[in-house]
Design an enzyme around this catalytic site. Structure first.
Site, PDB file in Angstrom:
ATOM      1  CB  SER A 255      -0.874  -0.033   1.237  1.00 17.07           C
ATOM      2  OG  SER A 255      -1.867   0.784   1.205  1.00 17.07           O
ATOM      3  CG  ASP A 347      -6.456  -2.788  -4.216  1.00 18.82           C
ATOM      4  OD1 ASP A 347      -7.146  -1.887  -3.366  1.00 18.82           O
ATOM      5  OD2 ASP A 347      -5.014  -2.658  -3.954  1.00 18.82           O
ATOM      6  CG  HIS A 382      -5.044  -2.690  -0.481  1.00 17.51           C
ATOM      7  ND1 HIS A 382      -4.684  -2.136  -1.461  1.00 17.51           N
ATOM      8  CD2 HIS A 382      -4.708  -2.241   0.775  1.00 17.51           C
ATOM      9  CE1 HIS A 382      -3.682  -1.230  -0.910  1.00 17.51           C
ATOM     10  NE2 HIS A 382      -3.833  -1.206   0.637  1.00 17.51           N
TER      11      HIS A 382
END
Length: 441
Positions: A255, A347, A382
């Site tokens: 991330s 995601d 994600h």
């Protein structure tokens, strides 16, 4: 008694052994597959397997699956197909990756290990018939307990609080020197150690580094208050450690940590041996407050947030390359080390397609396409974690200035498959870039 009668005599016992449920190994690492089998059951008989585990916060996580025994009265999760429950099909580790908070649990839960020096303890029960354990009483036929660990025996854990660094170092057993990884997670902050502990269990020194929302970092906690020199110092700390091979240090990130790892490479003079980027942007999705990379609060750019019909936030728009802080975009053409980019196609937190495409196109234009490895996983969200970790499509994000839940995306079965495959690819990539080169240079 005549010889004829003796020859024809047969003893017939009505004794039946009690059902037995076994697991091997019973103390595996988190990324190890466990073989679960049941025996001494009636043939072609319906049974349910149920897995229950308490998180460190005390929340109950559970999964169950329906099976039918074979003609010999056995079941094997590596052989047999679930016909109902939390998952379907032949899934040897389905009882782990399909776990969800039990009905009535707190909302917005996400399972993360805080104390890696203790295991996740799972009770697996074998139940009579095809039942849903949460819907009422059931008859338990057998049970077994499995301890799943992030730290292998002999792995050493050391808290690092020097030179302003807030980190934890994990070292494999033995004198070294070892190839190493700098390990960073996302903007949620805190110090996540579980991936580093598992990497050390696989032979790599690993430094888990936090950069936000920790009591030992400069405040305020809702923004990043450390700059480029902090990350440079962390990388150099690993390089200078007497049990680390200085020229075999890579970076793994998830991330927002992806942006930071790319920034380290392009702006601090650091030259890692490899980069592993999991679902992250090529610039900052938060406004920067200075040239060193410190940030404002995340909420300052909430005009880009999007919400579903349950009020959960998606941050994909804020991470589109066109919406990233203009002064933060990384000079990707300056990358000189191999890069693995892992992309989850569902995601809902980061605009991964656009960021990965930009990275690929920039490296190709710079004549560096050979450095780029690109993995894409349909149906995955994600949070690509180590294998067999339960999937969270959304979870609690923050309570200030208001209670907020965010969307991660993904669906349980394809997400589980992605986590397992990605971890194996990560280890293979690291072995090729760090371990093999280290031992055969």
């Amino acid at each position: 008694m005549s010889a004829t009668f003796r020859r024809g005599l047969r003893w017939k016992s009505h004794y039946r052994r009690a059902p037995l449920l076994t697991a091997a190994p019973v103390r595996p690492l988190m990324d190890e597959q466990v073989s679960i089998t049941g025996c001494f059951l009636p043939p072609r008989h319906p049974v349910t397997l149920c897995a229950r585990m308490r998180s460190e916060e005390g929340d109950l996580w559970e999964a169950f699956a329906h099976y039918n025994t074979k003609a010999d009265g056995t079941i094997s999760l590596t052989r047999d197909h679930s016909v109902g429950g939390s998952y379907l099909g032949c899934e040897p580790m389905g009882l782990f990756w399909s776990q969800q908070p039990a009905p009535g649990s707190r909302e917005g839960l996400r399972l993360r290990k805080q104390n890696v020096e203790t295991p996740f303890v799972t009770l697996v029960s074998l139940l009579e018939g095809h039942v849903s354990p949460s819907e009422g009483p059931s008859t338990e036929l057998a049970a077994t307990t499995i301890e799943r660990w992030y730290m292998a025996p002999g792995v050493r854990r050391t808290e690092i609080r020097q030179g302003g660094l807030v980190a934890t170092l994990f070292l494999p057993p033995g004198p070294g020197p070892f190839p190493a990884m700098l390990d960073m997670f996302g903007f949620g902050g805190g110090l996540s150690e579980y991936r580093s502990a598992l990497l050390a269990s696989r032979g790599y020194a690993s430094l888990s580094l936090t950069y936000k929302d920790h009591k030992d970092l400069p405040g305020p906690r809702e923004r990043i208050n450390v700059g480029d020199s902090y990350f440079r110092s962390a990388f150099q700390f690993l390089q200078n450690h007497h049990q680390v091979c200085a020229d075999r240090v890579g970076i793994i990130s998830l991330s927002f940590g992806v942006y930071l790892s790319l920034r380290i490479v392009s702006q601090t003079g650091i030259n890692p041996a490899c980069l592993i980027c999991i679902n992250g942007p090529v610039g900052s999705s938060v406004n920067l407050s200075d040239e060193e990379g410190r940030t404002e609060t995340f909420e300052r750019r909430r005009k880009y947030w999007r919400y579903d019909n349950q009020g959960q936030a998606s941050f994909t728009d804020i991470s589109l390359p066109a919406n990233l802080d203009p002064g933060s975009k990384v000079k990707l053409e300056e990358i000189t080390c191999p890069v693995m980019y892992i992309l989850s196609e569902d995601d809902l937190s980061t605009a991964v397609h656009e960021n990965a495409n930009l990275m690929e196109e920039t490296l190709r234009a710079a004549g560096k396409s050979h450095l780029f490895t690109y993995l894409s996983y349909p149906g995955a969200g994600h949070l690509i974690e180590p294998p067999y970790s339960p999937h969270s499509r959304g979870s609690f994000w923050s309570k200030k200035p208001e209670k907020l839940f965010c969307l991660w995306g993904g669906h349980p079965a394809p997400h589980a498959a992605a986590q397992e495959d990605a971890w194996n690819r990560i280890l293979s990539f690291m072995e090729g870039q760090l371990f093999a080169k280290f031992y055969f240079k």
